[in-house]
Design a protein around this motif. Structure first.
Motif, short mmCIF file in Angstrom:
data_model
loop_
_atom_site.label_atom_id
_atom_site.label_comp_id
_atom_site.label_asym_id
_atom_site.label_seq_id
_atom_site.Cartn_x
_atom_site.Cartn_y
_atom_site.Cartn_z
N MET A 1 0.63 -1.44 -0.19
CA MET A 1 -0.03 0.55 0.34
C MET A 1 0.86 1.19 -0.08
O MET A 1 0.68 2.28 -0.46
N LEU A 2 2.31 1.03 0.31
CA LEU A 2 2.90 2.51 1.00
C LEU A 2 4.27 2.30 0.71
O LEU A 2 4.83 0.93 0.55
N ASP A 3 4.78 2.91 -0.35
CA ASP A 3 6.16 2.52 -0.84
C ASP A 3 7.15 3.14 -0.52
O ASP A 3 6.88 4.23 1.05
N ASP A 4 8.41 3.38 -0.37
CA ASP A 4 8.91 3.98 0.08
C ASP A 4 9.15 5.68 0.43
O ASP A 4 9.41 5.78 1.47
N THR A 5 8.73 5.84 -0.64
CA THR A 5 8.31 7.76 -0.77
C THR A 5 7.52 8.23 0.45
O THR A 5 7.49 9.32 1.19
N ASP A 6 6.27 7.35 0.14
CA ASP A 6 5.58 7.63 1.00
C ASP A 6 5.88 7.58 3.10
O ASP A 6 5.52 8.03 3.45
N ARG A 7 6.66 6.02 3.34
CA ARG A 7 7.01 6.21 4.20
C ARG A 7 8.04 7.33 5.02
O ARG A 7 8.35 7.50 6.30
N ARG A 8 8.50 7.57 3.97
CA ARG A 8 9.42 8.79 4.15
C ARG A 8 8.82 10.24 4.49
O ARG A 8 9.21 10.50 5.90
N ILE A 9 8.09 10.62 3.89
CA ILE A 9 7.02 11.37 4.35
C ILE A 9 6.47 10.77 5.62
O ILE A 9 6.54 12.13 6.60
N LEU A 10 5.41 9.95 5.57
CA LEU A 10 5.15 9.51 7.26
C LEU A 10 6.20 9.75 8.25
O LEU A 10 5.48 10.07 9.74
N ARG A 11 7.20 9.52 8.74
CA ARG A 11 8.04 9.11 8.93
C ARG A 11 8.77 10.41 9.33
O ARG A 11 8.36 11.11 10.87
N GLN A 12 8.29 11.19 8.50
CA GLN A 12 9.43 13.29 8.94
C GLN A 12 7.83 13.25 9.52
O GLN A 12 8.44 14.13 10.27
N LEU A 13 6.85 13.15 9.12
CA LEU A 13 5.92 13.92 9.26
C LEU A 13 5.32 13.48 11.40
O LEU A 13 5.13 14.35 12.50
N GLN A 14 5.77 11.82 11.36
CA GLN A 14 5.78 11.06 13.05
C GLN A 14 6.79 12.00 13.78
O GLN A 14 6.78 12.54 15.52
N ALA A 15 8.49 11.98 13.29
CA ALA A 15 8.86 12.78 13.90
C ALA A 15 8.81 14.27 14.54
O ALA A 15 9.06 15.21 15.86
N ASP A 16 8.44 15.26 13.12
CA ASP A 16 7.97 16.33 13.87
C ASP A 16 6.73 16.87 12.78
O ASP A 16 7.03 17.13 11.47
N PRO A 17 5.24 17.09 13.44
CA PRO A 17 4.75 16.94 12.41
C PRO A 17 4.03 18.63 12.71
O PRO A 17 3.28 19.56 11.77
N LYS B 1 4.81 4.27 29.17
CA LYS B 1 4.97 4.17 27.67
C LYS B 1 3.67 5.17 26.72
O LYS B 1 2.30 4.98 27.57
N THR B 2 4.05 5.97 26.14
CA THR B 2 2.82 6.35 25.71
C THR B 2 3.63 6.65 24.50
O THR B 2 3.80 8.01 23.77
N ASP B 3 2.34 6.23 23.12
CA ASP B 3 3.38 6.39 21.48
C ASP B 3 2.84 6.20 20.64
O ASP B 3 1.89 4.54 20.93
N GLU B 4 2.78 7.09 19.54
CA GLU B 4 1.59 7.31 18.53
C GLU B 4 1.77 6.61 17.21
O GLU B 4 1.40 6.63 16.25
N THR B 5 3.28 7.06 17.34
CA THR B 5 3.78 6.93 16.27
C THR B 5 3.57 5.43 15.43
O THR B 5 3.90 4.20 16.54
N VAL B 6 3.86 4.88 14.65
CA VAL B 6 3.87 3.93 13.81
C VAL B 6 5.22 3.81 13.13
O VAL B 6 5.16 4.05 12.70
#
Length: 151
Positions: free
Chosen positions: A1-17, A144-149
């Motif tokens: 469903m997600l490619d590497d580009t989508d994952r990079r975007i989502l990782r960056q959003l999770q790190a700093d929304p 622990k509270t973590d909403e990151t995927v």
């Protein structure tokens, strides 16, 4: 469903929304237009459902957190719907979860102090419809509270 580009975007959003779109694009290794199109596609597909402010309720004076495990009287045809509808009306109830098993519902709620919790419990919680059994669990510490995927 997600490619590497989508994952990079989502990782960056999770790190700093709070990243601006140009900064997000740069950190994800994309140009701004491509990043914007990817974000829109992730929204359309329901992967990104929005953004929100995370408020530390303890900083606002809410010092008590309680989980209530509730078993409902399942002989009533609309027990779940009526209970959930009434529980939604209590502003201090932050979370309502349903389960399969002995416990039907868990309410997560906050109170300013024990006196406030006692008032909530007696005047609002115990008046909720269709409660057959109720167990209160006072939170002591959040480990622990973590909403990151993991992406």
């Amino acid at each position: 469903m997600l490619d590497d580009t989508d994952r990079r975007i989502l990782r960056q959003l999770q790190a700093d929304p709070t990243l601006s779109r140009p900064d997000l694009a740069e950190r994800a290794g994309l140009n701004a237009a491509t990043c914007w199109r990817r974000l829109e596609r992730l929204r359309e597909r329901g992967v990104l459902r929005g953004s929100r402010a995370v408020i530390d309720w303890s900083a606002l004076g809410y010092t008590v957190e309680v989980s209530l495990r509730i078993t409902l009287d399942k002989t009533a045809p609309r027990a779940f719907e009526e209970f959930a509808g009434a529980a939604r009306q209590i502003p201090e109830v932050l979370e309502i979860q349903t389960f399969l098993g002995q416990v039907d519902v868990r309410l997560g709620l906050i109170a300013r102090d024990l006196a406030h919790y006692q008032t909530l419990y007696r005047e609002r919680i115990l008046t909720l419809p269709h409660i057959a059994d109720l167990e209160a669990l006072m939170h002591v510490a959040r480990i622990k509270t973590d909403e990151t995927v993991p992406l």
